[in-house]
Design a protein around this motif. Structure first.
Motif, short mmCIF file in Angstrom:
data_model
loop_
_atom_site.label_atom_id
_atom_site.label_comp_id
_atom_site.label_asym_id
_atom_site.label_seq_id
_atom_site.Cartn_x
_atom_site.Cartn_y
_atom_site.Cartn_z
N ARG A 173 0.85 -1.19 0.00
CA ARG A 173 0.00 0.00 0.00
C ARG A 173 0.88 1.24 0.00
N HIS A 174 0.56 2.14 -0.92
CA HIS A 174 1.23 3.44 -0.99
C HIS A 174 0.14 4.50 -0.83
N GLY A 175 -0.20 4.82 0.41
CA GLY A 175 -1.28 5.78 0.65
C GLY A 175 -2.59 5.26 0.09
N GLY A 176 -3.16 5.97 -0.90
CA GLY A 176 -4.43 5.59 -1.50
C GLY A 176 -4.32 4.62 -2.66
N ILE A 177 -3.14 4.01 -2.84
CA ILE A 177 -2.91 3.08 -3.95
C ILE A 177 -2.39 1.75 -3.41
N VAL A 178 -2.93 0.66 -3.92
CA VAL A 178 -2.40 -0.67 -3.63
C VAL A 178 -1.73 -1.16 -4.91
N GLU A 179 -0.48 -1.58 -4.78
CA GLU A 179 0.30 -2.02 -5.93
C GLU A 179 0.57 -3.52 -5.84
N TRP A 180 0.36 -4.21 -6.96
CA TRP A 180 0.80 -5.59 -7.13
C TRP A 180 1.93 -5.54 -8.14
N SER A 181 3.14 -5.94 -7.71
CA SER A 181 4.30 -5.84 -8.60
C SER A 181 5.28 -6.98 -8.32
N ASP A 182 6.38 -6.96 -9.03
CA ASP A 182 7.46 -7.94 -8.85
C ASP A 182 6.92 -9.38 -8.87
N TRP A 183 6.21 -9.70 -9.93
CA TRP A 183 5.61 -11.03 -10.09
C TRP A 183 6.68 -12.10 -10.22
N ARG A 184 6.42 -13.24 -9.63
CA ARG A 184 7.20 -14.47 -9.87
C ARG A 184 6.21 -15.48 -10.41
N VAL A 185 6.59 -16.13 -11.50
CA VAL A 185 5.65 -17.01 -12.20
C VAL A 185 6.21 -18.42 -12.33
N PRO A 186 5.31 -19.42 -12.52
CA PRO A 186 5.77 -20.78 -12.78
C PRO A 186 6.63 -20.80 -14.04
N ALA A 187 7.45 -21.81 -14.16
CA ALA A 187 8.36 -21.95 -15.31
C ALA A 187 7.62 -21.79 -16.63
N ASN A 188 8.24 -21.07 -17.54
CA ASN A 188 7.76 -20.89 -18.91
C ASN A 188 6.46 -20.10 -19.04
N GLU A 189 6.02 -19.40 -18.02
CA GLU A 189 4.80 -18.60 -18.12
C GLU A 189 5.15 -17.13 -18.21
N ALA A 190 4.27 -16.35 -18.79
CA ALA A 190 4.49 -14.91 -18.96
C ALA A 190 4.31 -14.18 -17.62
N ARG A 191 5.14 -13.19 -17.39
CA ARG A 191 5.09 -12.40 -16.16
C ARG A 191 4.09 -11.25 -16.35
N PRO A 192 3.07 -11.15 -15.49
CA PRO A 192 2.12 -10.03 -15.60
C PRO A 192 2.81 -8.70 -15.29
N PRO A 193 2.22 -7.60 -15.76
CA PRO A 193 2.76 -6.29 -15.44
C PRO A 193 2.40 -5.89 -14.01
N ALA A 194 2.89 -4.77 -13.54
CA ALA A 194 2.47 -4.23 -12.25
C ALA A 194 1.04 -3.71 -12.40
N PHE A 195 0.25 -3.86 -11.34
CA PHE A 195 -1.12 -3.35 -11.33
C PHE A 195 -1.27 -2.38 -10.17
N HIS A 196 -2.11 -1.37 -10.37
CA HIS A 196 -2.34 -0.36 -9.35
C HIS A 196 -3.85 -0.23 -9.13
N PHE A 197 -4.27 -0.39 -7.88
CA PHE A 197 -5.68 -0.34 -7.53
C PHE A 197 -5.93 0.84 -6.60
N ALA A 198 -7.10 1.47 -6.73
CA ALA A 198 -7.52 2.47 -5.75
C ALA A 198 -7.72 1.72 -4.44
N ALA A 199 -7.08 2.17 -3.37
CA ALA A 199 -7.11 1.45 -2.10
C ALA A 199 -8.54 1.24 -1.59
N ASP A 200 -9.42 2.22 -1.77
CA ASP A 200 -10.81 2.07 -1.32
C ASP A 200 -11.51 0.93 -2.06
N GLN A 201 -11.34 0.85 -3.38
CA GLN A 201 -11.96 -0.22 -4.16
C GLN A 201 -11.36 -1.57 -3.77
N TYR A 202 -10.06 -1.60 -3.59
CA TYR A 202 -9.35 -2.83 -3.21
C TYR A 202 -9.87 -3.36 -1.88
#
Length: 127
Positions: free
Chosen positions: A85-114
């Motif tokens: 959580r960064h104030g009013g933002i929740v960040e999902w980042s630094d993904w680790r994925v199973p072998a041979n799968e694509a890594r998702p990008p970082a996502f940013h959510f409004a903290a209230d909605q999250y």
């Protein structure tokens, strides 16, 4: 612009306790990154009481396992993300994925909605 998170509590199955499914901007995250037949996290561990479950975002942040492939995470690796959580933002980042799968990008959510979405999913799970 923020991303939109939807959390679904999946019914109990023959092999697993209740699990969670995640849609970000309409796309199923676990299936997209862990493949068909994989599983999401157990609802009880990920949600629990507000602020206590793994998905509740804090300023310190933490790595959260969101899923594993059908062959198990011990074999091919887990799908995990750093949740912070960064104030009013929740960040999902630094993904680790199973072998041979694509890594998702970082996502940013409004903290209230999250927080509202996690509360809604917790209420669904508890009832």
């Amino acid at each position: 612009m923020f991303n939109r998170l939807e959390v679904r509590v999946l019914p109990l199955g023959p092999r697993w306790a209740a699990q969670l499914s995640f849609r970000i901007d309409g796309e199923e995250v676990v299936t997209a990154a862990a493949g068909e037949g994989g599983r999401g996290p157990f609802a009880e561990e990920a949600l629990s009481a507000e602020g206590q479950g793994l998905l509740w975002a804090t300023a310190e942040g933490r790595r959260v396992v969101l899923g594993e492939p059908e062959c198990t995470g011990g074999c091919c690796g887990y799908l995990s993300v750093f949740v912070q959580r960064h104030g009013g933002i929740v960040e999902w980042s630094d993904w680790r994925v199973p072998a041979n799968e694509a890594r998702p990008p970082a996502f940013h959510f409004a903290a209230d909605q999250y927080d509202a979405e996690l509360t809604r999913a917790l209420t669904t799970f508890a009832s």
